[in-house]
Scaffold this active site. Structure first.
Site, PDB file in Angstrom:
ATOM      1  N   ARG A 150       0.853  -1.135  -0.011  1.00  0.00           N
ATOM      2  CA  ARG A 150      -0.093   0.081   0.013  1.00  0.00           C
ATOM      3  C   ARG A 150       0.987   1.220   0.111  1.00  0.00           C
ATOM      4  O   ARG A 150       0.399   2.403  -0.418  1.00  0.00           O
ATOM      5  CB  ARG A 150      -1.073   0.172   1.031  1.00  0.00           C
ATOM      6  CG  ARG A 150      -1.844   1.325   1.313  1.00  0.00           C
ATOM      7  CD  ARG A 150      -2.944   1.296   2.069  1.00  0.00           C
ATOM      8  NE  ARG A 150      -3.120   0.498   3.299  1.00  0.00           N
ATOM      9  CZ  ARG A 150      -2.016   0.841   4.364  1.00  0.00           C
ATOM     10  NH1 ARG A 150      -1.521   1.766   4.311  1.00  0.00           N
ATOM     11  NH2 ARG A 150      -1.999   0.119   5.265  1.00  0.00           N
ATOM     12  N   TYR A 158     -16.667  15.444 -16.158  1.00  0.00           N
ATOM     13  CA  TYR A 158     -16.818  13.943 -15.903  1.00  0.00           C
ATOM     14  C   TYR A 158     -17.934  13.977 -14.717  1.00  0.00           C
ATOM     15  O   TYR A 158     -17.721  14.299 -13.636  1.00  0.00           O
ATOM     16  CB  TYR A 158     -15.503  13.023 -15.760  1.00  0.00           C
ATOM     17  CG  TYR A 158     -15.771  11.570 -15.503  1.00  0.00           C
ATOM     18  CD1 TYR A 158     -16.246  10.906 -16.807  1.00  0.00           C
ATOM     19  CD2 TYR A 158     -15.796  10.944 -14.366  1.00  0.00           C
ATOM     20  CE1 TYR A 158     -16.426   9.558 -16.453  1.00  0.00           C
ATOM     21  CE2 TYR A 158     -16.064   9.697 -14.228  1.00  0.00           C
ATOM     22  CZ  TYR A 158     -16.476   8.764 -15.412  1.00  0.00           C
ATOM     23  OH  TYR A 158     -16.384   7.575 -14.938  1.00  0.00           O
ATOM     24  N   ASP A 168      -7.844  17.857 -15.245  1.00  0.00           N
ATOM     25  CA  ASP A 168      -8.014  16.234 -15.498  1.00  0.00           C
ATOM     26  C   ASP A 168      -7.728  16.241 -17.124  1.00  0.00           C
ATOM     27  O   ASP A 168      -8.446  16.725 -18.000  1.00  0.00           O
ATOM     28  CB  ASP A 168      -9.210  16.183 -14.985  1.00  0.00           C
ATOM     29  CG  ASP A 168      -9.814  14.639 -15.408  1.00  0.00           C
ATOM     30  OD1 ASP A 168      -9.100  13.903 -16.337  1.00  0.00           O
ATOM     31  OD2 ASP A 168     -10.913  14.137 -15.053  1.00  0.00           O
ATOM     32  N   LYS A 211      -8.609   4.828 -18.986  1.00  0.00           N
ATOM     33  CA  LYS A 211      -8.987   5.149 -20.464  1.00  0.00           C
ATOM     34  C   LYS A 211      -7.827   5.024 -21.580  1.00  0.00           C
ATOM     35  O   LYS A 211      -7.351   3.804 -21.742  1.00  0.00           O
ATOM     36  CB  LYS A 211      -9.708   6.729 -20.373  1.00  0.00           C
ATOM     37  CG  LYS A 211     -10.497   6.835 -19.333  1.00  0.00           C
ATOM     38  CD  LYS A 211     -12.026   5.971 -19.443  1.00  0.00           C
ATOM     39  CE  LYS A 211     -12.784   6.193 -18.108  1.00  0.00           C
ATOM     40  NZ  LYS A 211     -13.187   7.559 -17.799  1.00  0.00           N
TER      41      LYS A 211
HETATM   42  C1  LIG Z   1     -13.296   8.108 -16.504  1.00  0.00           C
HETATM   43  C2  LIG Z   1     -12.935   9.548 -16.105  1.00  0.00           C
HETATM   44  C3  LIG Z   1     -12.593   9.713 -14.659  1.00  0.00           C
HETATM   45  C4  LIG Z   1     -12.748   8.704 -13.561  1.00  0.00           C
HETATM   46  O1  LIG Z   1     -11.728   7.553 -13.902  1.00  0.00           O
HETATM   47  P1  LIG Z   1     -12.044   6.122 -13.437  1.00  0.00           P
HETATM   48  O2  LIG Z   1     -10.774   5.465 -13.742  1.00  0.00           O
HETATM   49  O3  LIG Z   1     -13.134   5.491 -13.966  1.00  0.00           O
HETATM   50  O4  LIG Z   1     -12.295   6.343 -11.841  1.00  0.00           O
HETATM   51  C5  LIG Z   1     -12.172  11.074 -14.361  1.00  0.00           C
HETATM   52  N1  LIG Z   1     -12.172  12.037 -15.378  1.00  0.00           N
HETATM   53  C6  LIG Z   1     -12.520  11.657 -16.725  1.00  0.00           C
HETATM   54  C7  LIG Z   1     -12.589  12.746 -17.593  1.00  0.00           C
HETATM   55  C8  LIG Z   1     -12.985  10.371 -17.124  1.00  0.00           C
HETATM   56  O5  LIG Z   1     -13.073  10.222 -18.445  1.00  0.00           O
END
Ligand SMILES: *Cc1c(COP(=O)(O)O)cnc(C)c1O
Length: 394
Positions: free
Chosen positions: A53, A107, A179, A204
């Protein structure tokens, strides 16, 4: 670190050669040579792992690779998901009484964190339109600690005024948290643009195969970076070695995948725009995009996401999905396969119909995450789907 034989439970086969691929280290605990060695490790005089961890080799290798891609000044922190990365940043930086400004088209889960979880902890939140830096500036208060934006909004693909927002943050002494999931390091350079903290859903496009869920958070300031790392460890937001290994493997092909998917996305946007049943196409690489000037100035690529709208309401939307031969209808993005999603019944279903209408998200609005399929057949499949929708609409 001094070479020592491994503890007795593990009998490594002797080898003078080294593996060319990163090994997976699933071990939760690491045995040390004694109190002196632990002291040396904790005091930074030597390197070593203790408990997974707190850190493990696969997360460290992945963090280095992500940092290199983002041109980051330190490796940052790999987390168990993109939301875990956002949680680590928020919990590390905020306290009761602080205020956060967020883009109003983030998101969906990020919006839920801002509008439900942070207020519960006594943190104020204001959402504002990031395509309008004056709106963000107007939302900033003396107690605003950070501003969270994405460059390209989901699913309407509008482009934030990043330069204006970065300037507003600097003036107010607020941190700009960006982000970069949608845009990716190949499409946008957040640290160059003035971001103080960058987060990713590595799940993603970066990992890219829809088989590993991970995130990453990196602050340019080393003290903030260390605080985020410590919070992630304490709150248990840290990732599994196997997921890190999968993501590292995926990352090797990320630049190629992104280039290919973006090229196909541009061609798909152009084809869709020619079809009679299509009311509008949103693609940041097209001249008819509402923020095309800003897209050209900020983005290194139009990206792999295309949104479009057909008429005919729900029956046409249903026919479009059924007519999209071989294209999964799924609420994700960045996979090797092209996927089609319908924001009105997935990411934006919590909104009222009027709320969706204000964003331009009608029953006929679709978002496409373009993958790696051969371009010709993929474009033909979409043409077939749009024709099926048009037939259902009449
Ligand atoms: C999918 C996504 C998230 C969250 O990510 P996870 O890996 O699903 O927790 C945050 N911001 C954006 C723009 C995303 O597409």
């Amino acid at each position: 670190m001094t070479e020592r034989s491994p503890p007795p439970r593990i009998h490594w086969p002797a080898s003078v050669s080294r593996p060319v691929a990163t090994p997976i280290f699933p071990s939760v605990a690491y045995a040390a040579g004694g109190p002196d060695e632990l002291d040396a490790q904790y005091e930074g005089r030597t390197e070593g792992w203790t408990y997974s961890r707190e850190g493990h080799p696969n997360a460290a290798v992945l963090a280095d690779r992500l940092a290199a891609l983002e041109g980051a000044p330190n490796p940052g922190t790999v987390t168990a998901s993109g939301m875990a990365a956002l949680t680590a940043v928020m919990m590390a930086l905020l306290e009761k009484g602080d205020h956060v400004v967020g883009g109003d088209q983030l998101y969906g889960r990020c919006l839920v964190m801002l509008s439900e979880e942070l207020p519960r902890l006594g943190i104020g939140v204001t959402l504002a339109d990031p395509t309008d830096a004056a709106a963000i500036r107007g939302a900033i208060r003396p107690e605003t600690r950070l501003v969270l934006i994405e460059v390209v909004s989901n699913p309407t693909l509008r482009i934030a005024d990043v330069a204006g927002i970065a300037a507003a943050c600097r003036e107010a002494g607020a941190l700009l948290v960006l982000d970069n999931t949608f845009t990716t390091p190949a499409g946008f350079a957040p640290f160059e643009a003035g971001a103080d903290v960058v987060i990713h859903s590595v799940t993603k496009l970066l990992a890219g195969h829809s088989d590993a869920m991970l995130g990453w958070a990196c602050a340019a300031d080393p003290e903030i970076a260390a605080r985020i790392a410590r919070t992630a460890i304490t709150l248990g937001l840290t990732p599994s070695p196997f997921d890190c290994w999968l993501a590292e493997r995926g990352l090797h092909s990320f630049p190629l995948r992104f280039e290919r998917a973006s090229s196909t996305a541009g061609a798909l946007a152009d084809r869709l725009a020619e079809l009679p049943g299509v009311r509008r196409v949103l693609y940041p690489g097209r001249a008819d995009h509402p923020d095309s000037g800003r897209a050209a100035a900020l983005l290194r690529s139009g990206g792999n996401m295309v949104s479009f709208e057909v008429g005919g309401g729900r029956p046409a939307a249903q026919a479009l999905v059924e007519g999209a031969a071989g294209i999964p209808f799924a609420p994700t993005l960045g996979d090797v396969a092209t996927v089609l999603s319908h924001p009105a019944t997935s990411s934006h279903r919590a909104l009222t119909e009027e709320g969706r209408a204000a964003l331009g998200i009608t029953e006929g609005f679709f978002r496409v995450s373009v993958g790696l399929e051969e371009e010709g057949p993929l474009l033909d499949a979409f043409e077939g789907a749009v024709r099926a929708a048009a037939a259902a609409a009449t």
